[in-house]
Scaffold this active site. Sequence first.
Site, PDB file in Angstrom:
ATOM      1  N   GLY A 146       0.820  -1.216   0.000  1.00  0.00           N
ATOM      2  CA  GLY A 146       0.000   0.000   0.000  1.00  0.00           C
ATOM      3  C   GLY A 146       0.850   1.260   0.000  1.00  0.00           C
TER       4      GLY A 146
ATOM      5  CG  HIS B  91       9.147 -19.703   7.729  1.00  0.00           C
ATOM      6  ND1 HIS B  91      10.331 -20.260   8.119  1.00  0.00           N
ATOM      7  CD2 HIS B  91       9.457 -18.691   6.882  1.00  0.00           C
ATOM      8  CE1 HIS B  91      11.325 -19.613   7.521  1.00  0.00           C
ATOM      9  NE2 HIS B  91      10.818 -18.666   6.772  1.00  0.00           N
TER      10      HIS B  91
ATOM     11  NE  ARG C 200      10.108 -19.298   3.491  1.00  0.00           N
ATOM     12  CZ  ARG C 200       9.885 -17.996   3.536  1.00  0.00           C
ATOM     13  NH1 ARG C 200       8.641 -17.536   3.562  1.00  0.00           N
ATOM     14  NH2 ARG C 200      10.877 -17.156   3.557  1.00  0.00           N
TER      15      ARG C 200
END
Length: 667
Positions: free
Chosen positions: A46, A267, A338
């Site tokens: 953003g 993760h 991962r």
Amino acid sequence: MGILDSKTPSGPLADKWTKHKNEIDLVNPANKRNIDIIVVGTGLAGGSAAATLAELGYNVKTFCYQDSPRRAHSIAAQGGINASKNYQGDGDSDYRLFYDTVKGGDYRSREANVYRLAEVSGNIIDQCVAQGVPFAREYGGLLDNRSFGGVLVSRTFYAKGQTGQQLLLGAYSAMNRQINRGKIQSFTRHEMMDLVLVDGKARGIIARDLVSGEIERHSAHAVVLATGGYGNVFYLSTNAMGSNVMAAWRAHRKGAFFANPCYTQIHPTCIPVTGDHQSKLTLMSESLRNDGRIWVPKKMEDAVAIREGRLRPIEIAESDRDYYLERRYPAFGNLVPRDVASRAAKERCDAGFGVNKTGEAVFLDFASAIARYGNEKAMTSGIKDPDKATITKLGEGVIEAKYGNLFQMYEKIVDENPYKTPMKIYPAVHYTMGGLWVDYNLQTTIPGCYAAGEANFSDHGANRLGASALMQGLADGYFVLPYTIGDYLSKDIRTGKISTESPEFVEAEAQVRERMQKLMSGTGIHSVDHYHKKLGKIMWNKCGMARNAKGLEEAIKEIAALRKDFWENVKVTGTMDSKNQELEKAGRVADFLELGELFAKDALHRNESCGGHFREEYRSEDGEAMRDDENFKYVGAWEHMGEPKDAKLHKEELVFENIELKTRSYK
Ligand SMILES: Cc1cc2nc3c(=O)[nH]c(=O)nc-3n(C[C@H](O)[C@H](O)[C@H](O)COP(=O)(O)OP(=O)(O)OC[C@H]3O[C@@H](n4cnc5c(N)ncnc54)[C@H](O)[C@@H]3O)c2cc1C
């Protein structure tokens, strides 16, 4: 079941983006001054979008719930950002970055988007360097690179273990220039509570001033949602405590389809959970897998002795250690993606080889790297026949220069020195690949409502490769959205200001107030956190690293029941029209309680394993994820129909014209 149009441009892959930019409509500079854009979220996606749109001349209003854009969750990003610059001369290219990303996502992403991402990746680095982002440099002054999982090249640019923070300072400085020019009006400590549609188009938002408690109406010609991911639906995750799904979910309820909600990244290298008291988990960056080696004891008696505190890891001989990633995946070793590394850790711990009291931890060991770097440093420093202590000291210095802040963080939390004893790590929820469905222009299924960064369903398919989220967020914000939004806004040059007095704004505000009143009226005894924790447990146990149909069916029922209980009984203290953090949390958890059910429903319908979505029923003999390309080679986007159980599935069939669909292998 509907069909979705991705609006992917025709033509050869490498020409699509250029062709598209040449063909879409533009808004001339004088007209841009008459057009307003709301950007909700000022993290990397953003912040970069707002700064660029304002630089182009649009009037931008930004919103974030923190007291400064500087505090967006993006600040937490540690390891780095990918780009196909090929500075290492190790064979990198746009194609290779594209290929690695599509393969890493287990062939569940849109080819054209991912190629565009690779194409603009180099521009991001140039842009950030121009802003003064202090990327690490080699001795000669060139930008340094390291490696991340799922790739065979070094393409990750980094600023020690604080890459996100440094990039965010860059985007924030660019925003500040526009705030100073009056082109950005920045609303901090403001939360978007709903999206306002006028004639079917996104024309504004209802926001709450989190300090005064006031409800405000804001209008614009288009609304960009860059509000981050929803990993906190699991309660415990590596995300910032405030990260939530509210903005995206409110848009979903207004007609924006929600894509692949079940694609979550767990993760592999986080500090393990220690008990029920925790509200947050800490990541140890993937960059550590460049030098750290992951292992558990080979012998069960050693694992038991370690758990019982009778043996220390450094006392276990090399020959008695199982470097299971190097054993199972010799080509990629410790740098497998991962999802693969997380499942392998779970497999070893489930088999009884876990190394902490809960049995849910493996070692991440730097001893070999310290010795290797120490020897090299001794040689380059002209030290002849160095003793072990000298080598260790020199090696630790090199490791400190590379990862010092991460090691310090680990020591502060765990109270063990990771230079001297291996770190203990375990997988934890980290990133959400699912999100608002967007077309090639990043527009959701609501005209005029765009989604960028982690908030959209993104380019990462079913699994994101390390250092790709920052790349995608900044690609969206600096280089994609500023072009594509103009195509839509070119039809709005004669519209004039959007009034906030229309019945649509009045009604949206009334609905927001009514919802808050309902949240405040619960008469039970349980806090918001009580419900959030319960939801998190269901999500982790039944929708987490491994899922099966029975568990998912149970999760759907349990979440629906928990949601009912929440709305009847939650106790929210304080008042509605003042600063009230319990009320803020309540609104966010209410949305998590809906999203959680849709998540489970999505996971249940996807009868295959791909990337982070691992269904126990669909795995190969050696435990790897087994895709079903014939039946599930699509993006699953859900349309809100009232209750999550009634959500309607729409499919975007994925087309692979440039990459051959193969079994994903990292061996
Ligand atoms: C610990 C950690 C380390 C990471 N390391 C890396 C890394 O090394 N490399 C990499 O590529 N990726 C990394 N990631 C992932 C990456 O950091 C994120 O995916 C990325 O920063 C998300 O950026 P974003 O701009 O989309 O969202 P965010 O940075 O989460 O920003 C969201 C913004 O939306 C605002 N917001 C949200 N809801 C509302 C609302 N209702 N009203 C108003 N404002 C709202 C917030 O205030 C904030 O400004 C890491 C993630 C974690 C958790």
